[in-house]
Design an enzyme around this catalytic site. Structure first.
Site, mmCIF file in Angstrom:
data_model
loop_
_atom_site.group_PDB
_atom_site.id
_atom_site.type_symbol
_atom_site.label_atom_id
_atom_site.label_comp_id
_atom_site.label_asym_id
_atom_site.label_seq_id
_atom_site.Cartn_x
_atom_site.Cartn_y
_atom_site.Cartn_z
ATOM 1 N N LYS A 162 19.310 86.518 121.851
ATOM 2 C CA LYS A 162 20.496 85.723 121.642
ATOM 3 C C LYS A 162 20.815 85.327 123.151
ATOM 4 O O LYS A 162 21.138 85.854 124.137
ATOM 5 C CB LYS A 162 21.725 86.332 121.223
ATOM 6 C CG LYS A 162 21.437 86.757 119.813
ATOM 7 C CD LYS A 162 21.314 85.545 118.583
ATOM 8 C CE LYS A 162 21.221 85.967 117.319
ATOM 9 N NZ LYS A 162 21.418 84.858 116.462
ATOM 10 N N ASP A 190 17.494 82.224 120.567
ATOM 11 C CA ASP A 190 18.384 81.641 119.734
ATOM 12 C C ASP A 190 19.813 81.384 120.392
ATOM 13 O O ASP A 190 20.334 82.119 120.999
ATOM 14 C CB ASP A 190 18.752 82.632 118.720
ATOM 15 C CG ASP A 190 19.643 81.945 117.425
ATOM 16 O OD1 ASP A 190 19.942 80.639 117.620
ATOM 17 O OD2 ASP A 190 19.777 82.341 116.372
ATOM 18 N N GLU A 218 15.943 78.204 119.136
ATOM 19 C CA GLU A 218 16.496 77.724 117.878
ATOM 20 C C GLU A 218 17.764 77.267 118.210
ATOM 21 O O GLU A 218 18.765 77.953 118.902
ATOM 22 C CB GLU A 218 16.722 79.225 117.310
ATOM 23 C CG GLU A 218 17.207 79.136 115.799
ATOM 24 C CD GLU A 218 17.140 80.177 115.009
ATOM 25 O OE1 GLU A 218 17.710 80.489 113.851
ATOM 26 O OE2 GLU A 218 16.362 81.223 115.348
ATOM 27 N N ASP A 243 18.422 75.331 112.871
ATOM 28 C CA ASP A 243 19.000 76.449 112.014
ATOM 29 C C ASP A 243 20.434 75.876 111.452
ATOM 30 O O ASP A 243 20.295 75.353 110.281
ATOM 31 C CB ASP A 243 19.179 77.706 112.659
ATOM 32 C CG ASP A 243 19.925 78.798 111.803
ATOM 33 O OD1 ASP A 243 19.968 78.470 110.669
ATOM 34 O OD2 ASP A 243 20.011 79.758 112.453
ATOM 35 N N LYS A 267 17.248 79.605 105.322
ATOM 36 C CA LYS A 267 18.136 80.653 104.818
ATOM 37 C C LYS A 267 18.795 80.595 103.613
ATOM 38 O O LYS A 267 19.220 79.746 103.450
ATOM 39 C CB LYS A 267 19.196 81.054 105.914
ATOM 40 C CG LYS A 267 18.670 81.373 107.434
ATOM 41 C CD LYS A 267 20.083 81.762 108.247
ATOM 42 C CE LYS A 267 19.347 82.036 109.744
ATOM 43 N NZ LYS A 267 20.421 82.074 110.540
#
Length: 358
Positions: A162, A190, A218, A243, A267
């Site tokens: 992250k 991400d 991401e 995403d 997702k």
């Protein structure tokens, strides 16, 4: 044996370690657990996680949606006529993708159980394990390096880091992680929308110049700003994954038309369930986009569904299915960087939240 009941309960399950991103810090999974029961007592389960900064859906809203219009649309329906039930499910309300995903998964689970096969087998696959990355929360350099080394020691070979909360320090932290774990471990980043377009291009360019071997980045920019996402995609060598910018089919069509990303993270709670996810897969593959399946911060129910989908259809890169690993006493088995799918029919899991529910 028609559908006789659809019930819900609220689950609040603690994490063994806080989960920190550029958007939030989480110490618990909070979900609406859904159970669909047929007239013979067979059950299927699903869940709608509360992820305010991604889907915007609340526990109260998801539960009301399931207990109200979705339940009304499905009671008395034939669980074996799955496509007809899913048509009714998705026509019952606008939006509410998390609630729809919970019921969609529960219906798939029930249909597979009635045939006595795993959900993976029901979907046409045979794999019994799937690889996953593991996420490293946003943290200082020393803590990040220590966490990376520990995850590698536990058998994970792909680390998702992250970034975005502190753009100025991201590069130094990633360099330190790469030095600690070596070149054989996959690293992906991400940003959770944490950079603006020019900032993202500059930072990713520095990763590229440093030869850090980043697999992909991401959602570097705000979800609503496809111009910014396309700007970054067109100006970097590293693949860019959408995403939060992609919830449903229309979102992915727009991303494809604008060439805004190289890959997409599918997702279930964003798109509305397994059937919608399969459509996204087909669309992405038809346009040579890379794919992974991701998980929200959700329980073993949602992760088992996502892993079953991957086991049946595969993805172009290792998926992001570590959410259940973060749970205290996780009900799913993680071994050597893979999820071991339960062997029972359907998802092979139960709600199993008696001591952790409200």
């Amino acid at each position: 044996m028609p559908i006789a009941e659809i019930s819900t309960r609220i689950a609040r399950i603690p994490l063994h370690t806080p989960f920190v991103t550029a958007l939030r810090t989480a110490s618990h999974v909070e979900s609406v657990a859904v159970t669909v029961t047929d007239d013979d007592g067979n059950t299927g389960v699903g869940e709608a996680p509360q992820v305010w900064r991604v889907t915007g859906e609340s526990l109260a809203g998801a539960r009301s949606c399931v207990d109200g219009p979705l339940r009304d649309a499905l009671l008395g329906g034939d669980p074996d006529d799955l496509n007809a039930l899913l048509d009714r499910l998705h026509a019952a309300v606008v939006g509410n993708h998390g609630a729809k995903a919970a019921v969609d998964v529960a219906l798939h689970d029930l249909a597979a159980k009635r045939l006595g096969v795993s959900l993976t087998r029901y979907l046409g696959g045979s794999a019994t394990t799937v690889p996953t990355d593991v996420t490293l929360s946003a943290a200082g350099t020393d803590a990040l390096v220590a966490a990376a080394a520990q995850r590698v020691a536990e058998g994970f070979t792909v680390l998702k880091i992250k970034v975005g909360a502190d753009p100025a320090g991201d590069i130094a932290r990633i360099k330190a992680v790469r030095a600690a774990v070596g070149d054989e471990i996959g690293l992906r980043l991400d940003a959770n929308q944490g950079w603006n377009a020019k900032e993202a291009v500059r930072i990713i360019g520095r990763f590229e110049d440093a030869g850090l071997g980043i697999e992909f980045v991401e959602q570097p920019t705000p979800a609503h700003d496809l111009d910014a996402l396309a700007y970054v995609t067109s100006r970097t060598i590293t693949p860019i994954m959408a995403d939060e910018s992609v919830h449903g089919v229309r979102d992915l069509v727009e991303v494809i038309e604008r060439r805004a990303a190289d890959m997409v993270n599918v997702k279930l709670a964003k798109c509305g369930g397994i059937r919608a996810a399969r459509t996204l897969f087909g669309l992405a593959r038809a346009h040579d986009m890379g794919t992974i399946v991701g998980s929200m911060m959700e329980s073993h129910i949602g992760v088992a569904a996502a892993a079953s989908l991957v086991a049946a259809f595969g993805t172009t890169a290792v998926s992001d299915l570590d959410a259940a690993w973060w749970l205290t006493a996780p009900p799913l088995t993680y071994a050597e960087g893979r999820i071991v799918l339960p062997s029972g029919p359907g998802l092979g899991v139960t709600v199993d939240i008696e001591s952790r529910s409200g």
